[in-house]
Structures are given as C-alpha cells and as structure tokens.
Design an enzyme around this catalytic site. Structure first.
Site, mmCIF file in Angstrom:
data_model
loop_
_atom_site.group_PDB
_atom_site.id
_atom_site.type_symbol
_atom_site.label_atom_id
_atom_site.label_comp_id
_atom_site.label_asym_id
_atom_site.label_seq_id
_atom_site.Cartn_x
_atom_site.Cartn_y
_atom_site.Cartn_z
ATOM 1 N N HIS A 101 4.882 -5.015 9.504
ATOM 2 C CA HIS A 101 3.599 -5.699 9.273
ATOM 3 C C HIS A 101 3.840 -7.177 9.022
ATOM 4 C CE1 HIS A 101 5.169 -5.181 5.243
ATOM 5 N NE2 HIS A 101 4.308 -6.081 4.811
ATOM 6 N N ARG A 268 6.484 -11.102 -5.987
ATOM 7 C CA ARG A 268 6.249 -11.890 -4.765
ATOM 8 C C ARG A 268 5.170 -12.935 -5.022
ATOM 9 N NH1 ARG A 268 3.672 -9.062 0.405
ATOM 10 N NH2 ARG A 268 1.876 -10.358 -0.059
HETATM 11 C C1 SIN Z 1 6.407 -6.761 1.250
HETATM 12 O O1 SIN Z 1 6.117 -7.827 0.702
HETATM 13 O O2 SIN Z 1 5.839 -6.373 2.253
HETATM 14 C C2 SIN Z 1 7.547 -5.944 0.649
HETATM 15 C C3 SIN Z 1 8.853 -6.451 1.106
HETATM 16 C C4 SIN Z 1 10.001 -5.778 0.398
HETATM 17 O O3 SIN Z 1 9.786 -5.066 -0.586
HETATM 18 O O4 SIN Z 1 11.137 -5.978 0.827
#
Ligand code: SIN
Length: 290
Positions: A101, A268
């Site tokens: 995605h 994040r």
């Molecule tokens: C994400 O932000 O889609 C998750 C990425 C990850 O956990 O490595």
C-alpha cells in the site's frame, strides 16, 4: 549528487539508501536538511540507524519537510495526535501495513511521506519491503502507459478503517462515521522530481472509474502483481532506534508480519501531501534542484 554533510549508501540501484553521519536528536542545519531531502528524492526511501530521539524530536524532524498529518482513525500516544502508534504482539489479530500500500491514498491529498522509528523489534523478522513506483512505471510498455494516462482510480478508506479502530470513549462504534473516498490519476507526476509513478495500490484502490468491473479488476490485478516485482524493491531489517523515511508519492511498502507472537513497536510521523496530478511529458528535474 555529492553529499558533504551526510553519507549515503545505496541499497539497490533503484530504491533505498542508508544515511549516516547525522544525529536527528539535534536541530538540523539547512545544508544537512537539504542533503537529507535530496537523498530522499533520489532514493525514494532512506534509512537511519541508532537514532535516540524523543516524540517531540521525531515531530520536529517531520516538520522540517512539511505540516504533519493527523490520522483519522489510528491510535496515538497521549498528547501526540500527530503520532501514529505501530504495534503488534501476541494478542494482535492483524497489523498495520501488512499488504502492499501507499499511506492513506483514500485522502484527497494523500501524505507526502512517513517517518517510522521502531523502539521494540522481534528477535528476527518484521522487515519492511519498499517498492519503487517510478521503476514500476518505467517498466511498463509504451502501449500500457498510453492507456493508463487517461484513467482515474477510486481509493477508499471504508474497507480499511471500518470497525478497526477505537474512537472516542474507547468504542469501535463507527456506524455514523464516513471514511474518505477519492479519485486519483493512475499515473501520478511527482510534484518535486517531475518523474512519473504508478499510483494504484491493493490496500486502498477499489476500482478504475472509467472501465467495466471485469476489465477494472483484471487490470488492477495485473498492476498489483507488477508493483510487487522484486526488482523494484528493497527490504529493510530493523534494529531498535532505526528509522525509515519514505516518499509516499512514489513508493509502496509492505510490513512483514512473520514474527507472531513476538512484539514489534514504534511510532510514525506522517507529513501532509498534496493532490495527485498527471502532467504529460514533464522534463525530469534533478532531485537536487527540487
Ligand atoms: C506502515 O506504516 O504502513 C507500517 C510499516 C511498518 O510497520 O513497517
């Protein structure tokens, strides 16, 4: 591009580079900021190791690149709505990002990029795979490119978010909530580099607007398989304190959940983006000029 303040080691010829020689806990001088930005534009995803930063320093780093995006549904640590908690443990039934995605492409203005730092990693596994949508576009035949130029795809948050997150008062009740649905060009011109990128993903894209259902499904299945070709990819193995910073306008990623029941945890920061557009025959600008 010659870098003076940071070191940049490419992971593959097409995508990914590891950056060293910078401490993100300290404010970035303008030259270092410009070099990190150039490294991102040139490599599409960049990685840092051993970064011991607070949530505020994480947000400050993100803000150098633009306004921060607040996720409509996902969990945040107390007092930090701009931070998205990424977490999996022995109770998890699913994890964020475990299919290919690009982030929140259901938004009218999907994020420009995301900066993920992990503070807990499993004993092995839990890698993140990144795929270059420039490389995916470049590898298509002229005939396929020509057909895709005129097409628009629909991206929806409905099937991704409905029933998934806890909302106000800790409830999953979301029957009155509407999730975003947006239409985007299937080939997207990167606003800073001028390069063309394929812009559909199996996470959010539901159908191609201008085609009958069967044609739309067949074309999307072909494109999803094409986007996931290994030669467009790099793969990152995390340690505690590692950071991945991806350009969400020209990459897709896939978080590998192969470590159940172990714990993997991080935060994040997501940077707001702009409305995707397609411009034919843009001269490709150099990453440094951007
Ligand atoms: C994400 O932000 O889609 C998750 C990425 C990850 O956990 O490595």
């Amino acid at each position: 591009m010659t870098y003076q303040t940071i070191r940049v080691r490419k992971l593959t010829p097409r995508i990914g580079a590891q950056i060293s020689g910078v401490d993100l806990a300290k404010p970035l001088d303008d030259r270092t900021f410009r070099e990190i930005k150039s490294a991102l534009l040139e490599n599409q995803v960049i990685f840092f190791r051993d970064q011991d930063i607070t949530l505020d320093q994480h947000k400050d780093f993100g803000r150098r690149f633009g306004e921060l995006h607040v996720h409509l549904a996902a969990p945040s640590p107390e007092g930090h709505p701009e931070i998205l908690r990424i977490h999996a443990d022995e109770k998890s039934k699913r994890v964020a990002g475990e299919g290919w995605h690009s982030d929140v492409s259901c938004d009218a203005e999907p994020p420009m990029g995301s900066i993920l730092r992990l503070h807990k990693v499993p004993s092995c596994g839990g890698d993140t795979l990144f795929s270059s949508m420039y490389a995916a576009y470049d590898a298509l035949s002229p005939q396929m490119k020509e057909m895709l130029y005129g097409l628009t795809a629909v991206h929806s948050g409905e099937h991704v978010y409905r029933g998934r997150y806890e909302y106000a008062a800790g409830s999953r009740e979301d029957t009155k909530k509407a999730f975003p649905v947006s239409e985007h060009p299937m080939i997207r011109t990167h606003p800073e580099t001028g390069r063309q990128a394929l812009f559909v993903n199996s996470g959010f894209t539901t159908h191609i607007k201008d085609l009958p259902k069967r044609e739309s499904e067949a074309l999307l299945q072909f494109l999803y398989a094409h986007c996931a070709r290994p030669e467009f990819q790099c793969r990152f193995q995390w340690d505690v304190g590692s950071i991945a910073f991806w350009d969400n306008r020209c990459t897709q990623h896939h978080a590998m959940w192969d470590y159940f029941p172990e714990v993997r945890s991080g935060f994040r920061v997501t940077i707001a983006g702009d409305r995707p557009f397609f411009r034919a025959n843009t001269p490709e600008k150099s990453a440094m000029a951007a």
